[in-house]
Design a protein around this motif. Structure first.
Motif, PDB file in Angstrom:
ATOM      1  N   ILE A  35      29.112  33.322  75.927  1.00 41.49           N
ATOM      2  CA  ILE A  35      28.167  32.540  75.125  1.00 41.49           C
ATOM      3  C   ILE A  35      26.912  32.148  75.902  1.00 41.49           C
ATOM      4  CG2 ILE A  35      29.997  31.694  73.623  1.00 41.49           C
ATOM      5  CD1 ILE A  35      29.705  28.941  74.943  1.00 41.49           C
ATOM      6  N   GLY A  36      26.848  32.521  77.166  1.00 39.22           N
ATOM      7  CA  GLY A  36      25.648  32.249  77.958  1.00 39.22           C
ATOM      8  C   GLY A  36      25.462  30.791  78.325  1.00 39.22           C
ATOM      9  N   ARG A  37      26.573  30.110  78.574  1.00 37.93           N
ATOM     10  CA  ARG A  37      26.528  28.697  78.958  1.00 37.93           C
ATOM     11  C   ARG A  37      27.192  28.528  80.313  1.00 37.93           C
ATOM     12  NH1 ARG A  37      25.698  24.416  75.477  1.00 37.93           N
ATOM     13  NH2 ARG A  37      24.533  25.099  73.681  1.00 37.93           N
ATOM     14  N   PRO A  38      26.859  27.448  81.016  1.00 37.92           N
ATOM     15  CA  PRO A  38      27.542  27.185  82.284  1.00 37.92           C
ATOM     16  C   PRO A  38      29.030  26.907  82.037  1.00 37.92           C
ATOM     17  CG  PRO A  38      25.611  25.769  82.036  1.00 37.92           C
ATOM     18  CD  PRO A  38      25.816  26.469  80.729  1.00 37.92           C
ATOM     19  N   VAL A  39      29.860  27.328  82.960  1.00 35.22           N
ATOM     20  CA  VAL A  39      31.302  27.099  82.839  1.00 35.22           C
ATOM     21  C   VAL A  39      31.606  25.604  82.764  1.00 35.22           C
ATOM     22  CG1 VAL A  39      31.870  27.120  85.303  1.00 35.22           C
ATOM     23  CG2 VAL A  39      33.556  27.897  83.639  1.00 35.22           C
ATOM     24  N   GLN A  40      30.738  24.771  83.346  1.00 31.63           N
ATOM     25  CA  GLN A  40      30.930  23.318  83.291  1.00 31.63           C
ATOM     26  C   GLN A  40      30.889  22.818  81.852  1.00 31.63           C
ATOM     27  OE1 GLN A  40      28.762  24.888  85.288  1.00 31.63           O
ATOM     28  NE2 GLN A  40      29.186  24.267  87.390  1.00 31.63           N
ATOM     29  N   THR A  41      30.077  23.439  81.018  1.00 27.17           N
ATOM     30  CA  THR A  41      29.992  23.034  79.608  1.00 27.17           C
ATOM     31  C   THR A  41      31.335  23.245  78.922  1.00 27.17           C
ATOM     32  OG1 THR A  41      27.639  23.598  79.510  1.00 27.17           O
ATOM     33  CG2 THR A  41      28.823  23.483  77.400  1.00 27.17           C
ATOM     34  N   ILE A  42      31.923  24.398  79.140  1.00 25.45           N
ATOM     35  CA  ILE A  42      33.228  24.703  78.544  1.00 25.45           C
ATOM     36  C   ILE A  42      34.285  23.751  79.098  1.00 25.45           C
ATOM     37  CG2 ILE A  42      34.993  26.473  78.204  1.00 25.45           C
ATOM     38  CD1 ILE A  42      32.172  27.006  76.870  1.00 25.45           C
ATOM     39  N   ASN A  43      34.250  23.543  80.413  1.00 28.51           N
ATOM     40  CA  ASN A  43      35.228  22.675  81.050  1.00 28.51           C
ATOM     41  C   ASN A  43      35.137  21.247  80.534  1.00 28.51           C
ATOM     42  OD1 ASN A  43      35.974  20.830  83.670  1.00 28.51           O
ATOM     43  ND2 ASN A  43      37.292  22.629  83.437  1.00 28.51           N
ATOM     44  N   LYS A  44      33.932  20.745  80.325  1.00 27.87           N
ATOM     45  CA  LYS A  44      33.765  19.384  79.804  1.00 27.87           C
ATOM     46  C   LYS A  44      34.339  19.251  78.396  1.00 27.87           C
ATOM     47  CE  LYS A  44      29.768  17.815  82.452  1.00 27.87           C
ATOM     48  NZ  LYS A  44      28.367  17.391  82.376  1.00 27.87           N
ATOM     49  N   ILE A  45      34.132  20.266  77.577  1.00 33.10           N
ATOM     50  CA  ILE A  45      34.686  20.231  76.219  1.00 33.10           C
ATOM     51  C   ILE A  45      36.205  20.230  76.294  1.00 33.10           C
ATOM     52  CG2 ILE A  45      34.943  21.522  74.055  1.00 33.10           C
ATOM     53  CD1 ILE A  45      32.012  22.524  74.546  1.00 33.10           C
ATOM     54  N   ILE A  46      36.770  21.080  77.121  1.00 36.01           N
ATOM     55  CA  ILE A  46      38.228  21.169  77.228  1.00 36.01           C
ATOM     56  C   ILE A  46      38.825  19.872  77.767  1.00 36.01           C
ATOM     57  CG2 ILE A  46      40.084  22.336  78.512  1.00 36.01           C
ATOM     58  CD1 ILE A  46      38.577  24.968  77.924  1.00 36.01           C
ATOM     59  N   ARG A  47      38.125  19.199  78.681  1.00 33.66           N
ATOM     60  CA  ARG A  47      38.619  17.942  79.235  1.00 33.66           C
ATOM     61  C   ARG A  47      38.250  16.737  78.371  1.00 33.66           C
ATOM     62  NH1 ARG A  47      36.248  16.376  83.785  1.00 33.66           N
ATOM     63  NH2 ARG A  47      34.541  17.834  83.594  1.00 33.66           N
ATOM     64  N   SER A  48      37.604  16.966  77.265  1.00 28.31           N
ATOM     65  CA  SER A  48      37.161  15.912  76.336  1.00 28.31           C
ATOM     66  C   SER A  48      36.140  14.971  76.954  1.00 28.31           C
ATOM     67  CB  SER A  48      38.357  15.107  75.801  1.00 28.31           C
ATOM     68  OG  SER A  48      39.228  15.956  75.107  1.00 28.31           O
ATOM     69  N   SER A  49      35.415  15.451  77.942  1.00 36.15           N
ATOM     70  CA  SER A  49      34.341  14.632  78.503  1.00 36.15           C
ATOM     71  C   SER A  49      32.972  15.119  78.030  1.00 36.15           C
ATOM     72  CB  SER A  49      34.408  14.620  80.038  1.00 36.15           C
ATOM     73  OG  SER A  49      34.214  15.917  80.561  1.00 36.15           O
ATOM     74  N   GLY A  50      32.979  16.121  77.180  1.00 37.10           N
ATOM     75  CA  GLY A  50      31.750  16.626  76.580  1.00 37.10           C
ATOM     76  C   GLY A  50      32.002  16.930  75.116  1.00 37.10           C
ATOM     77  N   GLN A  51      30.963  16.821  74.314  1.00 40.28           N
ATOM     78  CA  GLN A  51      31.096  17.053  72.884  1.00 40.28           C
ATOM     79  C   GLN A  51      30.574  18.434  72.500  1.00 40.28           C
ATOM     80  OE1 GLN A  51      29.489  13.914  70.479  1.00 40.28           O
ATOM     81  NE2 GLN A  51      30.367  12.314  71.754  1.00 40.28           N
ATOM     82  N   ILE A  52      31.056  18.919  71.380  1.00 44.34           N
ATOM     83  CA  ILE A  52      30.587  20.195  70.851  1.00 44.34           C
ATOM     84  C   ILE A  52      29.344  19.930  70.014  1.00 44.34           C
ATOM     85  CG2 ILE A  52      31.121  22.153  69.351  1.00 44.34           C
ATOM     86  CD1 ILE A  52      34.067  21.757  70.122  1.00 44.34           C
ATOM     87  N   THR A  53      28.219  20.419  70.490  1.00 46.30           N
ATOM     88  CA  THR A  53      26.963  20.270  69.754  1.00 46.30           C
ATOM     89  C   THR A  53      26.880  21.340  68.668  1.00 46.30           C
ATOM     90  OG1 THR A  53      25.760  21.776  71.216  1.00 46.30           O
ATOM     91  CG2 THR A  53      25.801  19.428  71.846  1.00 46.30           C
ATOM     92  N   SER A  54      25.928  21.204  67.784  1.00 50.94           N
ATOM     93  CA  SER A  54      25.734  22.208  66.731  1.00 50.94           C
ATOM     94  C   SER A  54      25.453  23.576  67.335  1.00 50.94           C
ATOM     95  CB  SER A  54      24.584  21.800  65.811  1.00 50.94           C
ATOM     96  OG  SER A  54      24.886  20.600  65.171  1.00 50.94           O
TER      97      SER A  54
END
Length: 88
Positions: A35-54
């Motif tokens: 998806i062309g995103r940093p792995v940290q973005t995916i990791n934050k979503i999986i750890r529930s420390s980041g939200q899924i934006t539109s």
């Protein structure tokens, strides 16, 4: 007799995402590259420390064969759950 209602525990969007990327045998890094995103973005979503934006919902839907609404609805329901569970 008065009973206090407690909302049911719902899975985090990250838990669902984790299952979705495990199905084809992908890693977080694989999905991030797709998806062309940093792995940290995916990791934050999986750890529930980041939200899924539109935007991320659209990218996830394209990579995983789902709809963007699937991901935004998961996120919205989880955020509502967090608010309700804090008030009870």
């Amino acid at each position: 007799m008065s009973q206090k209602l407690v909302s049911a525990r719902i899975p985090t969007p990250g838990k669902i995402l984790s299952r979705e990327i495990e199905a084809p045998g992908w890693t977080q890094k694989d999905l991030a590259e797709i998806i062309g995103r940093p792995v940290q973005t995916i990791n934050k979503i999986i750890r529930s420390s980041g939200q899924i934006t539109s935007e991320t919902a659209i990218e996830l839907s394209q990579a995983l064969g789902t709809s963007p609404e699937f991901w935004t609805n998961l996120e919205a329901k989880y955020q509502v759950y967090l608010v309700v569970s804090q008030k009870t």
